[in-house]
Design an enzyme around this catalytic site. Structure first.
Site, short mmCIF file in Angstrom:
data_model
loop_
_atom_site.label_atom_id
_atom_site.label_comp_id
_atom_site.label_asym_id
_atom_site.label_seq_id
_atom_site.Cartn_x
_atom_site.Cartn_y
_atom_site.Cartn_z
N ASP A 191 40.30 7.70 -15.90
CA ASP A 191 39.43 6.50 -15.84
C ASP A 191 39.49 5.67 -17.11
O ASP A 191 38.53 4.96 -17.45
CB ASP A 191 37.96 6.90 -15.56
CG ASP A 191 37.82 7.81 -14.36
OD1 ASP A 191 38.37 7.47 -13.30
OD2 ASP A 191 37.18 8.87 -14.48
N LYS A 215 43.99 2.45 -17.01
CA LYS A 215 45.46 2.34 -16.95
C LYS A 215 45.91 1.23 -16.02
O LYS A 215 46.88 0.52 -16.29
CB LYS A 215 46.05 3.68 -16.50
CG LYS A 215 45.79 4.82 -17.47
CD LYS A 215 46.34 6.13 -16.95
CE LYS A 215 45.57 6.67 -15.76
NZ LYS A 215 44.16 7.01 -16.07
N GLY A 246 42.09 6.29 -8.74
CA GLY A 246 41.77 4.92 -8.40
C GLY A 246 42.06 3.99 -9.55
O GLY A 246 41.35 3.99 -10.56
N HIS A 247 43.13 3.22 -9.45
CA HIS A 247 43.46 2.27 -10.51
C HIS A 247 42.85 0.92 -10.16
O HIS A 247 43.21 0.31 -9.15
CB HIS A 247 44.98 2.16 -10.67
CG HIS A 247 45.58 3.37 -11.33
ND1 HIS A 247 46.90 3.47 -11.69
CD2 HIS A 247 45.01 4.54 -11.73
CE1 HIS A 247 47.12 4.63 -12.27
NE2 HIS A 247 45.98 5.30 -12.29
#
Length: 423
Positions: free
Chosen positions: A13, A16, A40-41
């Site tokens: 988190d 990124k 989750g990006h």
């Protein structure tokens, strides 16, 4: 031609996705090398927030080719929903996205196994996201897995059935009460397999080797964070893949001597989701403020993140095992308003001060030793140059650089791609 690598240095988190998005214009290829749809990006631009789970973060740029590497595990159902979510942006995804035949598939029964295993552990649960990722990697290392390339084989459904039957026997062994309709889950799975077939499958290690020979620039994108690495993280409270730099070599087939820059992403503070030790975790108003201002909720799971002061012992460890050449500090804006900031510079480990990351960082063994810094009040979110930043923040940054012996090249002051200061 060499490849550059971007990864997280904490417990995931770190932001990124935003940095990959910012850097993508410099690269011909963005290649995801490990992890599954629990990653989750989040990218934010033009007033829209996007969350990607499996697809690399370069998908929004017109020219970049995006590769899902062999080290990734893919849930076809989640992948189909991700594709459908991108459809409204009128992108030609088929021409920009390709998938390694050696990537493993997450089956519906993998998700059920994940739920059964976690339920059986009671209070000892590790905080799995229940996406089936751990069981899929277990099948991979146990040489039972089904890969993307198997979809092209005539006996794919027979292979599926044999593994799913084995999984059902294992679920029964756990002897826990989980409710499911496998027939319904399988119908959705095989429908999504047909959608997956619309994307080109490649031998990604050959593709990337030829791309390097042709002078193409490659950015390898990691998921989760270094402290969740299955070998070097806070085991057993880790993910099931190698999130460190070595994972890019095994997850893409790129040789170690072909990697040049290693970009390390970290928050100006620290967060963690799920269970596991966290030496600098805050249980007071400061921690609550970080969570609120930083909107610290998982982009996929929605789970609230635990928050704490920056841990330089852990950061130096991550820099060391990854060979980081450049640092990028995220969410500096979240710390605006704190009168005093703290940074953990050492651990008191079993009564002795140490500066290295030990085997066990459980609270009964480790107490953080802090150095205090003066905070700043200024709103950073509209600032565009390093010179504009408050002197207190610059001193904070310079202290970190001196401690880890790596320069901080980017300071993020907000979620939008435009809120990125180059140093």
């Amino acid at each position: 031609m060499t490849a550059d690598l971007l990864l997280g240095l904490q417990w995931g988190d770190e932001g990124k996705g935003k940095i990959v998005d910012v850097l993508t214009s410099k690269y011909d290829i963005i290649a995801r090398f490990q992890g599954g749809p629990n990653a989750g990006h989040t990218l934010e631009f033009d007033g829209i927030k996007h969350v990607l789970r499996t697809i690399p973060s370069g998908i929004f740029h017109k020219t970049a080719v995006n590769i899902i590497g062999n080290g990734v595990v893919i849930d076809p159902v989640v992948f189909q929903k991700e594709i459908e979510g991108l459809a409204k942006f009128n992108m030609d995804i088929k021409s920009k996205l390709i998938i390694s035949r050696k990537a493993h598939l997450i089956l519906p029964t993998h998700r059920l196994l994940d739920a059964a295993s976690e339920a059986s552990k009671g209070k000892a649960k590790i905080g799995s996201t229940l996406k089936g990722i751990g069981p899929t990697y277990m099948d991979k290392t146990g040489r039972n897995g089904i890969r993307v390339g198997d979809i092209e084989l005539e006996d794919f459904k027979e292979r599926y059935r044999a593994l799913a039957n084995k999984h059902e026997e294992m679920i029964a062994f756990y002897d826990v009460n989980i409710q499911y309709n496998l027939e319904e889950m399988e119908k959705e799975f095989f429908e999504s397999i047909e959608e997956l077939k619309k994307i080109d499958f490649i031998d990604s290690e050959e593709y990337l080797n030829q791309a390097q020979r042709a002078g193409k620039s490659i950015l390898c994108e990691g998921a989760q964070g270094s402290l969740l690495d299955v070998d070097f993280g806070t085991y057993p409270f880790v993910t099931s893949s190698n999130t460190t730099a070595a994972g890019a070599c095994t997850g893409l087939g790129i040789a170690p001597n072909k990697i040049k820059e290693v970009y390390g992403i970290f928050k100006a503070y620290v967060t963690r989701v799920g269970s596991g030790p966290f030496p600098t975790e805050l249980f007071d108003e400061d921690g609550a403020t970080m969570a609120r201002v930083g909107n610290e909720f998982g982009s996929v799971t929605g789970r609230q993140r635990r928050c704490g002061w920056l841990d330089l012992v852990a950061l130096k460890y991550a820099v060391q095992i990854n060979g980081v050449t450049q640092l990028m500090m995220m969410k500096g804006d979240v710390l605006s308003g704190f009168s005093t900031l703290k940074v953990c510079t050492e651990y008191n480990y079993k009564g002795k001060n140490i500066s290295h990351f030990p085997y066990n960082i459980e609270p009964e063994n480790v107490t953080p030793v802090y150095k205090e810094f003066k905070g700043w009040k200024a709103d950073l979110t509209g600032m565009t140059t390093y010179e504009e930043l408050p002197i207190e923040l610059k001193e904070y940054i310079e202290f970190i650089e001196a401690a880890v012996e790596v320069p901080i090249k980017i300071v993020s002051v907000g979620p939008d791609r435009k809120q990125t200061i180059l140093k």
